[in-house]
Every structure is written in C-alpha cells, then in structure tokens.
Motif scaffolding. Structure first.
Motif, PDB file in Angstrom:
ATOM      1  N   SER A  32       0.789  -1.230   0.000  1.00  0.00           N
ATOM      2  CA  SER A  32       0.000   0.000   0.000  1.00  0.00           C
ATOM      3  C   SER A  32       0.825   1.286   0.000  1.00  0.00           C
ATOM      4  O   SER A  32       0.411   2.271  -0.619  1.00  0.00           O
ATOM      5  N   PRO A  33       2.006   1.337   0.668  1.00  0.00           N
ATOM      6  CA  PRO A  33       2.785   2.585   0.592  1.00  0.00           C
ATOM      7  C   PRO A  33       3.359   2.861  -0.802  1.00  0.00           C
ATOM      8  O   PRO A  33       3.752   3.977  -1.101  1.00  0.00           O
ATOM      9  N   ASN A  34       3.409   1.818  -1.651  1.00  0.00           N
ATOM     10  CA  ASN A  34       4.012   1.961  -2.971  1.00  0.00           C
ATOM     11  C   ASN A  34       2.899   2.071  -4.007  1.00  0.00           C
ATOM     12  O   ASN A  34       2.328   1.075  -4.428  1.00  0.00           O
ATOM     13  N   ASP A  35       2.575   3.296  -4.415  1.00  0.00           N
ATOM     14  CA  ASP A  35       1.459   3.501  -5.331  1.00  0.00           C
ATOM     15  C   ASP A  35       1.693   2.869  -6.697  1.00  0.00           C
ATOM     16  O   ASP A  35       0.754   2.600  -7.430  1.00  0.00           O
ATOM     17  N   ARG A  36       2.946   2.633  -7.062  1.00  0.00           N
ATOM     18  CA  ARG A  36       3.234   2.064  -8.385  1.00  0.00           C
ATOM     19  C   ARG A  36       2.785   0.614  -8.482  1.00  0.00           C
ATOM     20  O   ARG A  36       2.464   0.129  -9.557  1.00  0.00           O
TER      21      ARG A  36
END
Length: 318
Positions: free
Chosen positions: A89-93
C-alpha cells in the motif's frame, strides 16, 4: 488434502505447508516481504517502460468458503494475499487487485468454487474477469456472459485423490469467440499434437497469442499466470481476449523481461494462486527457450522408460 462438510474438498498441502504459510508466522512474513520487494522492482521497471500493470492473487478456496472446512485453520481472517496488499500500500506504483471481496460477495448468488477442485466455477471466472476489466478501465464483452451452458459430470483435481474418486456436476460453458489464436510456442504444440512421451506436467512455460480485430478495447496485453488464466476452454485468457485486441498468455510466475520489452504491451497482468505465493520468483526466465527445452525433453523417453521398453521387447521375443 482436507475433507470438509457436505463434500467440500480443500488442498492444504502434503506436509501442512499451506497451513504453515497461511498463518502469520515469521516464515510467512519473510516470504511476503520478499514478494513486496519483487513486485516493487517489477513496478519500477514497468513504469520506466511505460507499461500499465496490475498484480492479482487468486484467493484460496479456504478464504472464500472457510465454514465448509469444518475446523479451524490459521489466517483465514487475514489471508496472505490481504497481508501482501497491505505491504504494498505505501508503494502507489505496485497495484494489487482485490479478488477476495468480489468472490465473497458473489458466493451468495451462485458457487464461485468447485466443491472437489481447487479452481473456480464458471461463475467464479466471470466474477474475476469483471474485476480485472474494472481495474483496467476496460469494457467487459457482454457476449461472454451470454454463452451456452451444459451440465456434465467430471472428476476434478481433488476428487481424483479420493478412493474411490468422487466426481461433481459441472456447468460446462462456452461463448461465441471473436478472438483467434495466432501463435503458440513449442510446449503448447507438443502437448496438443500428442507427441510427448509424458503428457503430465507440460504446462509451465506455455505461451499463446490471441488476436481479436473486433475487440472493444484496442490495447495489447501480456498476461503471466497459472492454471487460472491458461486453458483452451472458457477461462481468463479466452475472456480477456474478447475484450482486448491482443492477449499474450504465458504460464509462468517469473516475468520474461526480454519478451516484455520486445512486445511492449500497453498492459501487463500478473496472476498467481495464493498457495503458490510460498515461492518467490526471480524473473530470470526466457519463456520460449524454457519451453523449447521442456518440449524436447518430453519427446525423449527417460532411461527408465527405455529400459522398460527393452524388457517388454525382450519378453515378447521369448
């Protein structure tokens, strides 16, 4: 394998490996953290190539029908795919498509998993197809939902493990096909031609290309996955090929970067069954080279098979 209530069968591994992975253990945390890093690396590279991408984990039947198991099982309230999505979730990519929620919602209308198999019913495939299209801003092909239905009885992958084997009524489904297959690699050809000495297991490494000049979405898709996507029948590859202009379907948990860079698709979809998350891929495969080697090995009898043939010939000559 576990035998649940009312004829429900579940794959739990041969040595409790699925149970050990499903629970929130130090081992499962390490594996999921490795997956999160791998997916993050994939996302970065795909973004640099300008390719839109999604990952989808097929939830285990345990997570969708836990009550029918008839006993407790670790992690059913927080399965590995859900925990992996939280890590991403912290990594939008790195986008993860949620298949658990729509499957759980759909089960009240019609079964989404077979009782004696690890796979979905046809209705389950429709639910997943719609979820993928929605996530990719693609139209569903309405004729996929309006095909022909014939109820037959089959012995599936879990039912055949019982003695005597147990079969199940299955709604065999098909729909008008506008897509056509334009290419298949060596492994597919050997399997379909019936030339292999050993037919079992000739799936990992398969690759086909489907093209649809009447597709409502002009984009080109490369689809990596397992038995949920790859089948000549009415499964995800066939469904997606009715939506997208071109679909490259590859049975592999490893990404072939040389293939991706050569094709330069608009979209990349990665699918994996939740129980297979126990092994993290290294993405170092060259799929057609791998398929060629497997196909050549499948054409040659093993030493044991040659010896058996020699003994049969010698016995017949006496």
């Amino acid at each position: 394998m576990a035998v649940g209530d009312d004829g429900w069968l579940y794959w739990v591994g041969r040595a409790r490996e699925v149970e050990n992975f499903y629970g929130d253990s130090a081992l499962s945390r390490r594996i999921l953290e490795r997956w999160a890093r791998r997916i993050g690396q994939r996302a970065k590279r795909l973004d640099e190539l300008g390719i839109r991408h999604v990952h989808a984990v097929v939830p285990d039947k345990l997570a969708v029908y836990p009550a029918a198991l008839g006993r407790s099982f670790p992690g059913l309230d927080d399965p590995p795919a859900v925990r992996l999505a939280r890590l991403l979730s912290p990594n939008d990519r790195a986008r993860m498509i949620d298949l658990l929620t729509p499957l759980q919602a759909a089960r009240v209308h019609e079964p989404v998993y077979l009782r004696t198999d690890t796979h979905w019913t046809y209705y389950g495939y429709l639910v997943a197809y719609r979820a993928l299209c929605e996530a990719l801003d693609a139209p569903v092909a309405e004729h996929v939902f309006a095909g022909t239905r014939v109820t037959e009885r089959f012995t599936f992958d879990l039912g055949e493990k019982l003695q005597p084997p147990v079969d199940e009524a299955y709604v065999a489904y098909d729909f008008p096909r506008r897509a056509e297959r334009i290419d298949a690699n060596a492994l597919v050809r050997v399997r379909e031609d019936g030339l292999a000495v050993r037919q079992r297991g000739l799936f990992v490494g398969s690759r086909v290309i489907m093209r649809n000049s009447a597709a409502p979405d002009p984009r080109r898709v490369v689809l990596f996955g397992d038995s949920y996507i790859y089948s000549p029948g009415a499964r995800l590859t066939a469904m997606l090929a009715e939506t997208f202009a071109e679909v490259h379907a590859i049975w592999s948990s490893n990404l072939d970067w040389a293939y991706i860079e050569a094709v330069r698709p608009d979209l990349l979809i990665f699918e994996i069954a939740e129980r297979f998350l126990r092994q993290v891929p290294n993405d170092r495969i060259r799929i057609d080279r791998f398929a060629e080697k497997r196909a050549n090995r499948a054409l040659r009898p093993t030493l044991r098979e040659r010896l058996r043939g020699y003994l049969r010939s010698a016995s017949a000559a006496r």
